[in-house]
Enzyme design. Structure first.
Site, PDB file in Angstrom:
ATOM      1  CE  LYS A  38      -2.355   1.516   3.683  1.00 50.49           C
ATOM      2  NZ  LYS A  38      -2.197   2.961   3.724  1.00 50.49           N
ATOM      3  CG  ASP A  65      -4.815   4.306   1.853  1.00 54.04           C
ATOM      4  OD1 ASP A  65      -5.957   4.776   1.718  1.00 54.04           O
ATOM      5  OD2 ASP A  65      -4.289   4.126   2.971  1.00 54.04           O
ATOM      6  CE  LYS A  67      -7.714   6.275   4.408  1.00 56.12           C
ATOM      7  NZ  LYS A  67      -6.260   6.087   4.334  1.00 56.12           N
ATOM      8  CG  ASP A  70     -11.948  17.765  -4.554  1.00 53.81           C
ATOM      9  OD1 ASP A  70     -12.852  18.593  -4.785  1.00 53.81           O
ATOM     10  OD2 ASP A  70     -10.760  18.092  -4.388  1.00 53.81           O
ATOM     11  CB  THR A 129      -9.720   1.294  11.615  1.00 55.21           C
ATOM     12  OG1 THR A 129      -8.604   1.736  10.849  1.00 55.21           O
ATOM     13  CG2 THR A 129     -10.483   0.260  10.817  1.00 55.21           C
ATOM     14  NE  ARG A 221       0.941   2.633  13.058  1.00 56.50           N
ATOM     15  CZ  ARG A 221      -0.007   3.350  13.654  1.00 56.50           C
ATOM     16  NH1 ARG A 221       0.324   4.329  14.475  1.00 56.50           N
ATOM     17  NH2 ARG A 221      -1.279   3.097  13.415  1.00 56.50           N
TER      18      ARG A 221
END
Ligand code: C5P
Length: 248
Positions: A38, A65, A67, A70, A129, A221
Site C-alpha cells: 500500500k 491509498d 482516499k 472532492d 478505523t 507498523r
C-alpha cells in the site's frame, strides 16, 4: 490450519515511509511471500508517482491509498491519472456521496477501456478505523450506530459500482452479509497479539480478521517498524497458521 502462502496473499503491507529506497528495501525483504503493498499519502507525497513505477518494476501489486474526496469532476479526472499510473487498486471516501463515487467508478472503467487495461479496483472507505462511535457522533455529527453507518455506506458504494470497501474487521461479517460474497473487504487496524494498537481504535488480530471475512488485511507498523520486518511477518504468518487468535 491455514496455508502460510494463502495467508500471505491476503496481507497488504502499508509502506508508510518517507523514502523510495526504504520502500524498495521493504519489498525486497518481504517478497515473496508478500505481493501486495500500500502506498499511502505519506510515501506518495514524499516521492510522487515515480515510486509506483519503481514498485511495479519490483513485481509488486500496488494499492494506492489516497482516499480521494472532492467534487465528482475533480475525482473523475484524478482517477484517469491513477489508471495511467498502473496501480492495481485505489480508494475514495464513500462520504463524498453517490455522485462522486459513481464518477470515480465510471472514470476507472472508461480510462481502462481506452488504455486496453483491466479496470483498476475501486474501494470505498467507510469509517476510518481510528474513529469510534462516540467520535463519529461528537466530532463528525453522524448520529447513527457506527455499524449501521458502515453498512449504509457500503451498500451505497456497491450500488454505485465499487468493487469493495476498506472497513474494520469488526464490521466485515455484517458487510459480507449485506453486500455478498463478491464484494471485497479490505481491513486495516489489524494487530498481531504481540503488537501495540497505537492510534487504531478497532483492532483485530490477523486470524480474527480473516475469520470475520476480510479478503485482505492492511498491516503497517507491526511489520515496518519492527526491528526485523521479515521476522515480524513470519511471526504474523505463524500466528495465523497456529490459529492463535484470542486477544486477551
Ligand atoms: O500502521 P498500521 O497497521 O495502523 O497502518 C494501517 C494503514 O492503513 C495506514 O497506512 C492507514 O493510513 C491505513 N488505513 C487505516 N484505516 C482506514 C484506511 C486506511 O488505518 N480506514
Amino acid at each position: 490450519m491455514t496455508d502460510i502462502n494463502e495467508a500471505a496473499q491476503r496481507i497488504i503491507v502499508a509502506l508508510d515511509v518517507d523514502h523510495e529506497k526504504e520502500a524498495y528495501d521493504l519489498v525486497k525483504l518481504l517478497s515473496p511471500p508478500i505481493s501486495y503493498y500500500k502506498v499511502g499519502m505519506r510515501l506518495y507525497t514524499a516521492c510522487g508517482p515515480r515510486v509506483i513505477a519503481g514498485l511495479k518494476g519490483l513485481g509488486a501489486r500496488v494499492f494506492l491509498d489516497l482516499k480521494f474526496h472532492d467534487i465528482p469532476n475533480t475525482v473523475a479526472s484524478t482517477v484517469e491519472v491513477v489508471t495511467r499510473l498502473g496501480v492495481d487498486m485505489f480508494n475514495i471516501h464513500l462520504s463524498g456521496g453517490k455522485n462522486m463515487v459513481k464518477a470515480a467508478v465510471e472514470a476507472a472503467a472508461k480510462s481502462a477501456e481506452e488504455l486496453g487495461k483491466t479496470k483498476t479496483l475501486v474501494l470505498g472507505v467507510t469509517v476510518l478505523t481510528s474513529l469510534n462511535e462516540k467520535m463519529l457522533r461528537d466530532e463528525a455529527g453522524v448520529g447513527k450506530k457506527l455499524e449501521q453507518h458502515v453498512v449504509d455506506l457500503s451498500l451505497m458504494g456497491k450500488e454505485s459500482g465499487i468493487n469493495g470497501v476498506v472497513a474494520s474487521a469488526r464490521e466485515a461479517a455484517l458487510i459480507r452479509k449485506e453486500c455478498g460474497e463478491e464484494f471485497l473487504i479490505v481491513s486495516p487496524g489489524v494487530r498481531p497479539l504481540w503488537a501495540a494498537s497505537g492510534d487504531q481504535q478497532r483492532v483485530f488480530t490477523p486470524r480474527q480478521a480473516m475469520e470475520a471475512g476480510a479478503d485482505f488485511m492492511v498491516i503497517g507498523r507491526p511489520i515496518i517498524k519492527h526491528r526485523s520486518p521479515r521476522e515480524a511477518l513470519e511471526m504474523i504468518l505463524s500466528e495465523i497458521a497456529n490459529n492463535n487468535s484470542g486477544r486477551q
